[in-house]
Design a protein around this motif. Structure first.
Motif, mmCIF file in Angstrom:
data_model
loop_
_atom_site.group_PDB
_atom_site.id
_atom_site.type_symbol
_atom_site.label_atom_id
_atom_site.label_comp_id
_atom_site.label_asym_id
_atom_site.label_seq_id
_atom_site.Cartn_x
_atom_site.Cartn_y
_atom_site.Cartn_z
ATOM 1 N N TRP A 246 0.811 -1.226 0.000
ATOM 2 C CA TRP A 246 0.000 0.000 0.000
ATOM 3 C C TRP A 246 0.842 1.272 0.000
ATOM 4 O O TRP A 246 0.300 2.367 -0.164
ATOM 5 C CB TRP A 246 -0.904 0.011 1.239
ATOM 6 C CG TRP A 246 -1.789 -1.178 1.385
ATOM 7 C CD1 TRP A 246 -1.797 -2.074 2.416
ATOM 8 C CD2 TRP A 246 -2.816 -1.615 0.484
ATOM 9 N NE1 TRP A 246 -2.748 -3.036 2.216
ATOM 10 C CE2 TRP A 246 -3.397 -2.786 1.028
ATOM 11 C CE3 TRP A 246 -3.294 -1.143 -0.732
ATOM 12 C CZ2 TRP A 246 -4.420 -3.480 0.407
ATOM 13 C CZ3 TRP A 246 -4.319 -1.838 -1.356
ATOM 14 C CH2 TRP A 246 -4.875 -2.984 -0.791
ATOM 15 N N LYS A 247 2.140 1.169 0.219
ATOM 16 C CA LYS A 247 2.953 2.358 0.447
ATOM 17 C C LYS A 247 2.849 3.365 -0.701
ATOM 18 O O LYS A 247 2.637 4.564 -0.471
ATOM 19 C CB LYS A 247 4.412 1.957 0.661
ATOM 20 C CG LYS A 247 5.324 3.148 0.956
ATOM 21 C CD LYS A 247 6.754 2.696 1.245
ATOM 22 C CE LYS A 247 7.648 3.875 1.538
ATOM 23 N NZ LYS A 247 9.047 3.468 1.827
ATOM 24 N N GLU A 248 2.972 2.891 -1.944
ATOM 25 C CA GLU A 248 2.962 3.822 -3.071
ATOM 26 C C GLU A 248 1.597 4.470 -3.241
ATOM 27 O O GLU A 248 1.509 5.633 -3.656
ATOM 28 C CB GLU A 248 3.386 3.096 -4.353
ATOM 29 C CG GLU A 248 4.863 2.736 -4.372
ATOM 30 C CD GLU A 248 5.323 2.240 -5.734
ATOM 31 O OE1 GLU A 248 4.589 2.454 -6.720
ATOM 32 O OE2 GLU A 248 6.400 1.634 -5.803
ATOM 33 N N GLN A 249 0.529 3.735 -2.926
ATOM 34 C CA GLN A 249 -0.800 4.338 -2.995
ATOM 35 C C GLN A 249 -0.920 5.478 -1.981
ATOM 36 O O GLN A 249 -1.483 6.535 -2.283
ATOM 37 C CB GLN A 249 -1.879 3.283 -2.739
ATOM 38 C CG GLN A 249 -2.185 2.388 -3.926
ATOM 39 C CD GLN A 249 -2.777 3.160 -5.095
ATOM 40 O OE1 GLN A 249 -3.559 4.094 -4.922
ATOM 41 N NE2 GLN A 249 -2.387 2.777 -6.304
ATOM 42 N N ILE B 187 1.519 7.303 -0.848
ATOM 43 C CA ILE B 187 2.355 8.399 -1.339
ATOM 44 C C ILE B 187 1.597 9.210 -2.389
ATOM 45 O O ILE B 187 1.746 10.440 -2.482
ATOM 46 C CB ILE B 187 3.677 7.850 -1.921
ATOM 47 C CG1 ILE B 187 4.547 7.277 -0.790
ATOM 48 C CG2 ILE B 187 4.441 8.933 -2.681
ATOM 49 C CD1 ILE B 187 5.808 6.597 -1.269
ATOM 50 N N MET B 188 0.744 8.546 -3.163
ATOM 51 C CA MET B 188 -0.029 9.225 -4.206
ATOM 52 C C MET B 188 -1.291 9.884 -3.661
ATOM 53 O O MET B 188 -2.113 10.381 -4.420
ATOM 54 C CB MET B 188 -0.389 8.243 -5.314
ATOM 55 C CG MET B 188 0.804 7.764 -6.120
ATOM 56 S SD MET B 188 0.358 6.776 -7.575
ATOM 57 C CE MET B 188 -0.225 5.272 -6.784
ATOM 58 N N LYS C 88 0.072 -5.703 -6.538
ATOM 59 C CA LYS C 88 0.392 -4.278 -6.567
ATOM 60 C C LYS C 88 0.155 -3.688 -7.954
ATOM 61 O O LYS C 88 -0.437 -2.608 -8.100
ATOM 62 C CB LYS C 88 1.845 -4.057 -6.137
ATOM 63 C CG LYS C 88 2.287 -2.597 -6.213
ATOM 64 C CD LYS C 88 3.763 -2.443 -5.937
ATOM 65 C CE LYS C 88 4.177 -0.978 -6.006
ATOM 66 N NZ LYS C 88 3.863 -0.371 -7.315
ATOM 67 N N ASP D 298 -2.669 -0.831 -8.710
ATOM 68 C CA ASP D 298 -2.219 0.482 -9.195
ATOM 69 C C ASP D 298 -2.869 0.825 -10.525
ATOM 70 O O ASP D 298 -3.306 1.969 -10.738
ATOM 71 C CB ASP D 298 -0.694 0.490 -9.337
ATOM 72 C CG ASP D 298 0.029 0.509 -7.997
ATOM 73 O OD1 ASP D 298 -0.646 0.720 -6.974
ATOM 74 O OD2 ASP D 298 1.259 0.301 -7.984
#
Length: 376
Positions: A204-207, A209-210, A362, A366
């Motif tokens: 979930w980290k990149e989500q 960040i977005m 992921k 995404d």
């Protein structure tokens, strides 16, 4: 919605930066090897680092089991995000090795204490010490533990079977966006999983960040014949009453998020059973409440009727079904989507089994989020 942050696994450190454990009373110091490190007193080996699992248990006991309360090994296993059964055996073995008084190991007893006197179900390794500490905290050892709150639902009221008494311990997990809140994804885990496990295992980290806020509700604990498990419903073909009953709480989350950030920036998704529930929610609520849904290795339940929302009002449904899925037949799944506004996620399905690998999960999530919320 209970905003529960993840318990941080932070070991206790000395001024030298090393994690330490206290030496049990009566233990002898081992001589240092030639040229070896010495402990803080200048003798013997440097103390070993405390296992991360012990830190995890310490954090959970401090949060959920304060002074004067007691839980069973099985309850502690559930609170860690795992399952009972063998999970409780592992907890028992781990607590037997804990000698650090900062870990309140004495607040955990055997399961029989739910119905029998606590003093008959203390930990077998050090019952006298455990009894002394529990009495000092005001625990009555001559009585059983207080009965846990029972949660009853549609299907259980019908068959007069209560939900598992630990269901009130389950909490919704929240991952906040890093920076401005642009969109919200409500993700529903599969059967035999938990929100805590989903939070730890899914990428979930990149989500975040977005700008995506992630809500991870937890399914109830339910009894299936002779087994208790986390699941949204207890059969492959549940009736509409059971599905709508468990969906009601998720609908509230969707509406609350939509009132804050706008329904065009709210989507629901899930894996396996969670995907089936996500499809039901999308068809039932329509575009008035969300922009779309994501379904990984799931199908539309027979009881989910498309008549509740016209074709024009149905949100977009992003689907992905692995060709090697032996649990949810991909052919049957694609056939069940007839009449819905389906967009198949563009990712290779060949060789993908029911348990989707994290890197594949992921990529498809995404891609689906970029399609559903392009302007967020």
């Amino acid at each position: 919605v209970i905003d529960q942050t993840l318990l941080l696994l932070i070991p206790r450190r000395t001024s030298a930066g090393m994690s330490v454990m206290r030496r049990p009373s009566g233990a002898t110091k081992r001589p240092a090897a030639a040229g070896g490190e010495k402990d803080e007193d200048g003798e013997g080996e440097a103390p070993k680092k405390k296992p991360a699992a012990a830190n995890n248990i310490k954090d959970i006991l401090e949060k959920w089991v304060p002074r004067g309360r007691v839980v069973t090994f099985e309850e502690l296993s559930f609170l860690r995000g795992g399952l009972g059964g063998m999970g409780s055996v592992s907890i028992s073995k781990l607590l037997n090795e804990v000698t650090d008084d900062e870990v309140p190991w004495w607040r955990v007893v055997r399961a029989g204490a739910l119905t029998g006197p606590v003093n008959e179900f203390l930990q077998q390794r050090r019952p006298d010490m455990q009894a002394e500490r529990l009495m000092a905290e005001g625990v009555n050892l001559d009585q059983p533990l207080k009965a846990r709150e029972e949660v009853r639902r549609y299907s259980d009221v019908r068959s007069d079977v209560p939900f598992h008494p630990l269901s009130h311990l389950v909490q919704t997990q929240v991952l906040h966006p890093i920076g401005p809140h642009k969109r919200t994804l409500i993700w529903l885990h599969g059967r035999d999983s938990t929100a805590l496990r989903c939070r730890l295992m899914s990428p979930w980290k990149e989500q975040c960040i977005m700008g995506t806020k992630i809500l991870l509700p937890n399914s109830p604990l339910q009894r299936e014949v002779d087994k208790v498990r986390f699941c949204w419903f207890r059969s492959e073909d549940p009736d509409i009453g059971e599905v709508e009953d468990v969906a009601r709480g998720i609908m509230d989350l969707i509406r609350v998020e939509g009132s804050g950030i706008g329904p065009q920036n709210v989507c629901v998704g899930g894996y396996s059973q969670g995907a089936m529930l996500a499809i039901h929610l999308a068809v039932t609520l329509g575009t008035k409440n969300m922009c779309g849904a994501i379904a990984l290795n799931g199908w539309k339940l027979p009881c989910t009727s498309a008549s509740t929302a016209s074709t024009a009002k149905q949100p977009k449904l992003m689907t992905f079904n692995g060709d090697a899925d032996a649990v949810v037949d991909p052919i049957r799944a694609r056939a069940s989507f007839a009449g819905l506004k389906v967009v198949h996620i563009c990712h290779p399905t060949k060789g993908v089994e029911h348990a989707i690998k994290p890197n594949v999960e992921k990529k498809v999530i995404d891609q689906a989020m970029a399609e559903l919320c392009p302007n967020a």
